[in-house]
Design a protein around this motif. Structure first.
Motif, PDB file in Angstrom:
ATOM      1  N   LEU A  27       0.830  -1.211   0.000  1.00 17.98           N
ATOM      2  CA  LEU A  27       0.000   0.000   0.000  1.00 17.98           C
ATOM      3  C   LEU A  27       0.857   1.252   0.000  1.00 17.98           C
ATOM      4  N   GLU A  28       2.043   1.132   0.580  1.00 18.24           N
ATOM      5  CA  GLU A  28       2.951   2.285   0.629  1.00 18.24           C
ATOM      6  C   GLU A  28       3.796   2.402  -0.631  1.00 18.24           C
ATOM      7  N   SER A  29       3.600   1.514  -1.591  1.00 19.58           N
ATOM      8  CA  SER A  29       4.439   1.484  -2.797  1.00 19.58           C
ATOM      9  C   SER A  29       3.604   1.735  -4.036  1.00 19.58           C
ATOM     10  N   ARG A  30       2.851   2.818  -4.041  1.00 19.89           N
ATOM     11  CA  ARG A  30       1.936   3.070  -5.153  1.00 19.89           C
ATOM     12  C   ARG A  30       2.662   3.523  -6.410  1.00 19.89           C
ATOM     13  N   GLU A  31       3.845   4.145  -6.244  1.00 26.82           N
ATOM     14  CA  GLU A  31       4.484   4.744  -7.406  1.00 26.82           C
ATOM     15  C   GLU A  31       5.138   3.715  -8.324  1.00 26.82           C
ATOM     16  N   VAL A  32       5.463   2.532  -7.752  1.00 24.07           N
ATOM     17  CA  VAL A  32       6.132   1.524  -8.579  1.00 24.07           C
ATOM     18  C   VAL A  32       5.142   0.455  -9.031  1.00 24.07           C
ATOM     19  N   GLN A  33       5.450  -0.162 -10.184  1.00 27.89           N
ATOM     20  CA  GLN A  33       4.582  -1.223 -10.698  1.00 27.89           C
ATOM     21  C   GLN A  33       5.077  -2.587 -10.284  1.00 27.89           C
ATOM     22  N   LEU A  34       6.400  -2.711 -10.200  1.00 24.48           N
ATOM     23  CA  LEU A  34       6.993  -3.988  -9.809  1.00 24.48           C
ATOM     24  C   LEU A  34       7.775  -3.817  -8.526  1.00 24.48           C
ATOM     25  N   ILE A  35       7.785  -4.872  -7.713  1.00 23.07           N
ATOM     26  CA  ILE A  35       8.519  -4.804  -6.457  1.00 23.07           C
ATOM     27  C   ILE A  35       9.189  -6.160  -6.231  1.00 23.07           C
ATOM     28  N   SER A  36      10.427  -6.114  -5.748  1.00 22.60           N
ATOM     29  CA  SER A  36      11.166  -7.359  -5.528  1.00 22.60           C
ATOM     30  C   SER A  36      10.958  -7.847  -4.106  1.00 22.60           C
ATOM     31  N   SER A  37      11.220  -9.133  -3.895  1.00 24.55           N
ATOM     32  CA  SER A  37      11.122  -9.675  -2.543  1.00 24.55           C
ATOM     33  C   SER A  37      12.094  -8.939  -1.620  1.00 24.55           C
ATOM     34  N   GLU A  38      13.217  -8.515  -2.188  1.00 24.57           N
ATOM     35  CA  GLU A  38      14.214  -7.787  -1.394  1.00 24.57           C
ATOM     36  C   GLU A  38      13.636  -6.462  -0.879  1.00 24.57           C
ATOM     37  N   THR A  39      12.902  -5.763  -1.729  1.00 21.99           N
ATOM     38  CA  THR A  39      12.306  -4.481  -1.325  1.00 21.99           C
ATOM     39  C   THR A  39      11.212  -4.690  -0.283  1.00 21.99           C
ATOM     40  N   ILE A  40      10.383  -5.688  -0.508  1.00 26.02           N
ATOM     41  CA  ILE A  40       9.340  -5.978   0.486  1.00 26.02           C
ATOM     42  C   ILE A  40       9.998  -6.296   1.827  1.00 26.02           C
ATOM     43  N   ALA A  41      11.092  -7.050   1.758  1.00 26.16           N
ATOM     44  CA  ALA A  41      11.806  -7.417   2.981  1.00 26.16           C
ATOM     45  C   ALA A  41      12.305  -6.180   3.717  1.00 26.16           C
ATOM     46  N   GLU A  42      12.869  -5.236   2.957  1.00 22.79           N
ATOM     47  CA  GLU A  42      13.385  -4.015   3.598  1.00 22.79           C
ATOM     48  C   GLU A  42      12.259  -3.222   4.254  1.00 22.79           C
ATOM     49  N   THR A  44       9.501  -4.326   5.475  1.00 20.41           N
ATOM     50  CA  THR A  44       8.785  -5.009   6.556  1.00 20.41           C
ATOM     51  C   THR A  44       9.692  -5.528   7.658  1.00 20.41           C
ATOM     52  N   GLY A  45      11.007  -5.589   7.356  1.00 18.95           N
ATOM     53  CA  GLY A  45      11.918  -6.070   8.382  1.00 18.95           C
ATOM     54  C   GLY A  45      12.106  -7.577   8.380  1.00 18.95           C
ATOM     55  N   TYR A  46      11.571  -8.261   7.377  1.00 17.36           N
ATOM     56  CA  TYR A  46      11.830  -9.693   7.243  1.00 17.36           C
ATOM     57  C   TYR A  46      12.948  -9.898   6.234  1.00 17.36           C
ATOM     58  N   THR A  47      13.195 -11.163   5.856  1.00 20.12           N
ATOM     59  CA  THR A  47      14.223 -11.426   4.850  1.00 20.12           C
ATOM     60  C   THR A  47      13.558 -11.714   3.507  1.00 20.12           C
ATOM     61  N   ALA A  48      14.337 -11.509   2.432  1.00 24.03           N
ATOM     62  CA  ALA A  48      13.794 -11.718   1.091  1.00 24.03           C
ATOM     63  C   ALA A  48      13.379 -13.172   0.904  1.00 24.03           C
ATOM     64  N   ALA A  49      14.175 -14.099   1.421  1.00 18.47           N
ATOM     65  CA  ALA A  49      13.845 -15.523   1.282  1.00 18.47           C
ATOM     66  C   ALA A  49      12.527 -15.831   1.980  1.00 18.47           C
ATOM     67  N   GLN A  50      12.329 -15.210   3.140  1.00 20.11           N
ATOM     68  CA  GLN A  50      11.088 -15.418   3.885  1.00 20.11           C
ATOM     69  C   GLN A  50       9.887 -14.923   3.087  1.00 20.11           C
ATOM     70  N   VAL A  51      10.037 -13.773   2.476  1.00 20.03           N
ATOM     71  CA  VAL A  51       8.953 -13.211   1.673  1.00 20.03           C
ATOM     72  C   VAL A  51       8.608 -14.158   0.525  1.00 20.03           C
ATOM     73  N   ARG A  52       9.624 -14.616  -0.200  1.00 20.96           N
ATOM     74  CA  ARG A  52       9.367 -15.503  -1.346  1.00 20.96           C
ATOM     75  C   ARG A  52       8.727 -16.804  -0.889  1.00 20.96           C
ATOM     76  N   ARG A  53       9.265 -17.368   0.190  1.00 16.93           N
ATOM     77  CA  ARG A  53       8.720 -18.639   0.688  1.00 16.93           C
ATOM     78  C   ARG A  53       7.254 -18.487   1.102  1.00 16.93           C
ATOM     79  N   ASP A  54       6.963 -17.421   1.827  1.00 20.39           N
ATOM     80  CA  ASP A  54       5.591 -17.202   2.292  1.00 20.39           C
ATOM     81  C   ASP A  54       4.628 -17.098   1.115  1.00 20.39           C
ATOM     82  N   LEU A  55       5.014 -16.336   0.112  1.00 18.33           N
ATOM     83  CA  LEU A  55       4.128 -16.175  -1.043  1.00 18.33           C
ATOM     84  C   LEU A  55       4.009 -17.470  -1.822  1.00 18.33           C
ATOM     85  N   ALA A  56       5.112 -18.223  -1.887  1.00 18.02           N
ATOM     86  CA  ALA A  56       5.118 -19.456  -2.675  1.00 18.02           C
ATOM     87  C   ALA A  56       4.193 -20.520  -2.086  1.00 18.02           C
TER      88      ALA A  56
END
Lengths: 211, 211
Positions: A27-42, A44-56
């Motif tokens: 919701l805070e990333s309206r200006e971009v169309q694509l976002i990486s797991s790394e950015t989501i991790a930054e 939210t304070g989690y790790t990129a691997a955690q983000v990918r695993r959770d979504l997967a």
DNA sequence: CGTCATTTGTGATGACTTTCACGGAACAAC
DNA sequence: GTTGTTCCGTGAAAGTCATCACAAATGACG
């Protein structure tokens, strides 16, 4: 892109609140169309691997080399979390905590509509608070049926909580958020989630004096 | 019997709220002098092995063949949880949720004394609620020092939360219970615990539509 | 004192969760 | 095309936590 139910694996308990955090980050990333797991991790304070695993756990929503479509992922998360539609919620117990929750805007913003309050105190019955009318408990069945109430928030004293929950189950409520400091019995198929403020403070107290 | 600090092993996160539940079970067992892990398990809904393991993280409090002394174990749990003494607590943010917490009796019963409220709204400053006076935020330092405030509950809007937390850290507060839906930065040594009501509802929503 | 019933504390095991690390998919650039 | 870069999805490894199962400790009883 749509999320289609496919329960191949069990979902770790802690994945679910993380999904909520990911959604907020989007919701805070309206200006971009694509976002990486790394950015989501930054964000939210989690790790990129955690983000990918959770979504997967729920499907394949990303594009290798590119990331996740912000718009698509928002829709998917709304669907997974079950907040892509409105929930009609009954609030039982109009004490201080009940009133605070009634006035709390966060609920309505996420699609949780508190459409009726209930209390047994005659001084509270009949009042209109924040556009929500307070009814007697024995009117619960009527409103639950009419308004398809399937979720309830319980803020009654511990001594009354089990009886209230039994009534809620009886009228078809399937999900209960309980603030009473007591362990409640519900039949299978009904989900209950407890928030115990005293225990949360004790947890903080423990953290403060250890480590 | 006394609990002496001895951090040989790491304590699982979820052990701590369980200890609170065990303590509550003991409060309900005044008539007996000895209690077994099996009985505690029945009263709390956990398993006997879990109860023994959790307690064993902190020492040896039981007697084989007999069980645990209710009185002794109560004292030990109070000590472990850090609620064997009073905590002076500041409440920041006197909105609906803040008022509800102020009036919530459960806190005082567990030794958490809310001794001052703070808000920046001039209409709220100066009010006396439940025996607690509401002050301006800039008076925080004065009260924190005088009353040795080391714990705070934050119920301000998300946009103000980080600034509030920075102030709290600045005046020596070591433990913060945060209700604002935002991730807060605190220096090492300061413990923060978050309760996010919207996320709890989303978790319930998820549970209700899956499984 | 020996036997028996009971229940703790804990090593070992199994279950669950997170992290690592990499194959391969996707696109840009030339 | 080919090369280079990015970054997802996931098998495997590591880490964390709960449960099992039993030796050892305790007291009751005769």
């Amino acid at each position: 892109m749509t999320f289609t139910e496919q329960h191949e694996r069990r979902i770790p308990q802690r994945t679910i609140p993380r999904l909520s955090h990911y959604y907020r980050a989007l919701l805070e990333s309206r200006e971009v169309q694509l976002i990486s797991s790394e950015t989501i991790a930054e964000l939210t304070g989690y790790t990129a691997a955690q983000v990918r695993r959770d979504l997967a756990y729920f499907g394949q929503f990303g594009t290798p080399g590119r990331g996740y479509s912000v718009e698509d992922l928002k829709k998917v998360l709304l669907q997974i979390l079950g907040i892509d539609h409105q929930w009609n919620v009954a609030l039982i117990g109009m004490g201080n905590l009940g009133l605070a929750l009634l006035r709390y805007r966060g609920f309505h913003e996420q699609g949780f509509n508190i459409i009726a309050g209930f209390d047994n105190d005659p001084r509270k019955v009949g009042q209109m608070i924040e556009g929500v009318k307070v009814h007697q408990m024995d009117e619960l069945a009527e409103y639950a049926k009419r308004d398809q109430i399937r979720m309830a928030v319980v803020t009654v004293p511990a001594s009354a909580a089990q009886a209230v929950v039994d009534q809620l189950v009886g009228v078809g409520v399937k999900a209960i958020l309980n603030f009473a400091p007591v362990r409640l019995q519900v039949p299978g198929g009904v989900k209950i989630h407890n928030i115990d403020l005293a225990i949360e403070l004790e947890r903080l107290s423990f953290l403060a004096i250890h480590k």
